[in-house]
Write a protein that holds these residues in place. Structure first.
Motif, PDB file in Angstrom:
ATOM      1  N   LYS A   1      -7.953  10.428  -5.364  1.00 55.63           N
ATOM      2  CA  LYS A   1      -7.899   9.954  -6.617  1.00 55.63           C
ATOM      3  C   LYS A   1      -9.167   9.591  -7.273  1.00 55.63           C
ATOM      4  CE  LYS A   1      -3.551   7.875  -4.658  1.00 55.63           C
ATOM      5  NZ  LYS A   1      -3.265   6.682  -3.870  1.00 55.63           N
TER       6      LYS A   1
ATOM      7  N   ASN B   1       1.148   4.090  -2.891  1.00 49.07           N
ATOM      8  CA  ASN B   1       0.744   5.551  -2.756  1.00 49.07           C
ATOM      9  C   ASN B   1       1.929   6.413  -3.254  1.00 49.07           C
ATOM     10  OD1 ASN B   1      -1.491   5.163  -1.548  1.00 49.07           O
ATOM     11  ND2 ASN B   1      -0.984   5.136   0.530  1.00 49.07           N
TER      12      ASN B   1
ATOM     13  N   GLY C   1      -4.154   3.400  -6.160  1.00 51.20           N
ATOM     14  CA  GLY C   1      -5.308   3.355  -5.024  1.00 51.20           C
ATOM     15  C   GLY C   1      -6.648   3.917  -5.539  1.00 51.20           C
TER      16      GLY C   1
ATOM     17  N   GLU D   1       0.844  -1.074   0.028  1.00 52.37           N
ATOM     18  CA  GLU D   1       0.144  -0.131  -0.023  1.00 52.37           C
ATOM     19  C   GLU D   1       0.846   1.207   0.081  1.00 52.37           C
ATOM     20  OE1 GLU D   1      -3.169   0.054  -0.478  1.00 52.37           O
ATOM     21  OE2 GLU D   1      -3.789  -1.949  -0.378  1.00 52.37           O
TER      22      GLU D   1
HETATM   23 MG    MG Z   1      -3.287   3.790  -1.311  1.00 48.79          MG
END
Ligand code: MG
Ligand code: ADP
Length: 611
Positions: free
Chosen positions: A81, A35, A95, A31
């Motif tokens: 996003k 990012n 993401g 993750e």
């Molecule tokens: Mg993310």
């Protein structure tokens, strides 16, 4: 009556949500790296202590966050996003759920330092159990650093569930590798307990693979590059002899996102059929580029499964591209076969516009594709042409007995010929073993050609070539061949009648059960005609064939029968012609059924035998 239902406090809700997103330290690594990529980083450092149980730190040089965003990013469903529902169907970022940081902050101690390039100072935030304990200005470099400590400190069941350090680190490494393969243009490092595991400079994909997996990998990779309206396919397959007993080397990416697909995997597995040993899995690093609107990444919380709108088409493209690449890869033995001089030929010819590769047999021809959408696999290699024109010194033209294998010899003779210094004298002396193998000394050892398989490939290619442009030449039989067929066989013959006619078979069904064949492809010698019909019947009636593959399969059956004929090994001219024909085929290393035609025995291997 009392009411029992109440809303869960945020920290508990986050903790529950975390269970889905964060299963182990590796999930955090994934993750945070994703990012960083979404933030446009060109440099990412991952620093791990005790397999992530003590510390996971990811530092990037991306765009950073404002003071407000630095706090907001830990809120559930907080994301920069996705703005509206439509965005969900055209994702270009890794993401989109806005739950990773909220989840991590619920089950670990997190420290964030971030600075945007437009700000002089950055922001430092500390989170514990979803609560912000520190928020202050800090002097830090541009970009973002996340430190995640004491993972699962408040979820003992999860913490106890973690596996040994080496297993957890293996998972971290896997996630790191997936991201690293997908983004060779980003510099990355991975450090564990103070020692650097990977230091990856910016590179092209091939180099990135080698940097990650080791130097030996350079020679194992066969490039794939196919472009269609629906999907662009790029990457590498691993040569069949390096297939391993685990699925470890199988990587699919779509729009640079790693995904798993047993369906597409099957397309590759099928293309490798017969080439890898039982129990071994073909390796690949395949990158699909697809319009984001035509995929759905939303189907799985950890996002490794993806739905494709046009998966059948993509399946077919993957399958044929891999097949094509497999056929091409064994270039080396071909070149060695003719000693050093011939090695120069392709280069010499490349500089001659007159001998631009000509369209020859397209062995990857796929009847379901339109002629002009086919962008690869239609070109004859320069080298093959060199042999055709000058090789083996057959100045009298192509040996007569093999002339039938030439679909259109004139066409080739009309090609202008470059000045290449190449003649039969360049060919090393060859001999034939057990009527089956042609052995030839080559500069780096020995080269063996399986003659029957060579014929199979030649016939297959020549039929395919003529079949694409016109019905193939057929010979009338003096006495029709009659065979009694089952109902099922009759039906399948009838269903494919037009195709079979185009391939040279003329037949009628008598009394509902007897197949009476009056003409067959002229490439077949008398003694193999009957077996060719049997093979075709078996193919069309008893094996599951995709509609688009039927033509290939029938041609394959004809070629396999043709290869059963007696090989005129005594006639050296014919043998030369045979080899010449073989190298004209683009896929000269393997038969249509994926059996090896050419094998090399290297000098080293020979030397080893004397140790
Ligand atoms: Mg993310
Ligand atoms: P998602 O990635 O699904 O949006 P996350 O919880 O992973 O959700 O992140 C929340 C938001 O925090 C992101 O949308 C992004 O705006 C911001 N963010 C997270 N990590 C970084 C980073 N390394 N650099 C800049 N912004 C970041």
């Amino acid at each position: 009556m009392s009411d029992f239902i109440q809303l869960l406090p945020d920290n508990i809700a986050n903790q529950i949500a975390a269970g889905e997103v964060i299963q182990r330290p590796a999930s955090v690594v994934k993750e945070l790296m994703e990012n960083a990529i979404d933030a446009g980083a060109t440099h990412i450092d991952v620093n791990i202590k005790d397999s992530g149980k003590t510390l996971i730190q990811v530092v990037d040089n991306g765009q950073g966050m404002s003071e407000k965003d630095a706090l907001l990013c830990f809120e559930r469903h907080a994301t920069s996003k996705v703005r509206n529902a439509d965005d969900l169907f055209a994702l270009t970022t890794k993401g989109f759920r806005g739950e990773a940081l909220a989840s991590i902050a619920a089950i670990a101690h997190v420290e964030l330092k971030t600075r945007m390039c437009s700000s002089e100072v950055g922001r430092r935030i500390k989170m514990e159990g979803s609560k912000c304990t520190v928020s202050e200005e800090v002097i830090c470099s541009e970009g973002t650093s996340f430190e995640v400590k004491n993972l699962f400190y408040n979820v003992p069941a999860r913490r106890n569930f973690l596996k040994t350090d080496s297993t957890e680190f293996r998972h971290i490494q896997d996630e790191f590798e997936r991201v690293a393969f997908a983004h060779p243009d980003i510099q990355m490092t991975l450090t564990h307990n103070g020692s650097e595991v990977y230091h990856l400079p910016q590179a092209v994909l091939r180099k990135r693979i080698v940097n990650l997996l080791g130097n030996g990998w350079n020679d194992r990779l066969v490039p794939i590059d196919e472009s269609t309206d629906i999907v662009q396919l790029k990457g590498f397959i691993v040569k069949p002899e390096h297939a391993r007993k685990s699925r470890g080397d199988q990587f699919f990416f779509v729009n640079n996102r790693f995904f798993k697909s047993s369906y597409f995997n099957n397309a590759i597995q099928r293309a490798f059929q017969g080439l890898v040993k039982e129990g071994a899995y073909p390796g690949y690093f395949l990158f699909l580029d697809v319009d984001p609107q035509k995929i759905d990444v939303n189907v799985h919380p950890t996002k490794t499964e993806i739905k494709f709108e046009e998966e059948k088409f993509i399946y077919a493209i993957i399958h044929s591209s891999v097949k094509l690449a497999l056929g091409k890869y064994n270039i080396a033995p071909t070149l060695e076969f003719d000693q050093e001089t011939s090695f120069e030929i392709p280069h010499a010819m490349r500089s001659q516009p007159a001998v631009e590769p000509t369209i020859q047999v397209n062995t990857s021809y796929n009847p379901f594709r339109s002629a002009n959408s086919n962008t690869s696999g239609t070109k004859q290699s320069n080298f093959s042409q060199a042999i055709t024109q000058h090789g083996f010194g057959s100045s009298a033209g192509h040996p007569k007995d093999w002339e039938q294998f030439y679909a259109d010899p004139k066409e080739m003779e009309e090609e202008s010929i470059a000045e290449i210094d190449f003649s039969v004298d360049d060919l090393p002396h060859s001999f034939i073993v057990k009527d089956s193998y042609l052995i030839s000394p080559s500069k780096s050892g020995l080269l063996a050609i399986h003659l029957r398989r060579a014929i199979e490939r030649i016939v297959y290619d020549s039929i395919l070539k003529s079949f694409i442009s016109k019905p193939i030449e057929s010979q009338k039989l003096l006495f029709p061949i009659e065979k009694e067929l089952s109902k099922n066989e009759i039906t399948h013959w009838e269903n494919n009648r037009t195709l079979l006619k185009q391939l040279g078979y003329e037949a009628s069904i008598e009394e509902n059960t007897i197949l009476s064949v009056r003409a067959v492809p002229s490439v077949l010698q008398e003694e193999v005609i009957s077996s060719s019909i049997d093979r075709i019947l078996e193919k069309i009636s008893y094996t599951e064939i995709e509609k688009e593959d039927i033509a290939h399969e029938i041609i394959g059956a004809i070629a396999a029968s043709a290869a059963l004929k007696k090989i005129p090994i005594g006639n050296s001219e014919i043998m030369k012609g045979l080899i010449e024909q073989l190298f004209q085929c683009e896929n000269h290393s393997y038969t249509p059924r994926n059996k090896k035609i050419i094998e090399t025995i290297t000098l080293t291997e020979i030397q080893q035998k004397f140790n």
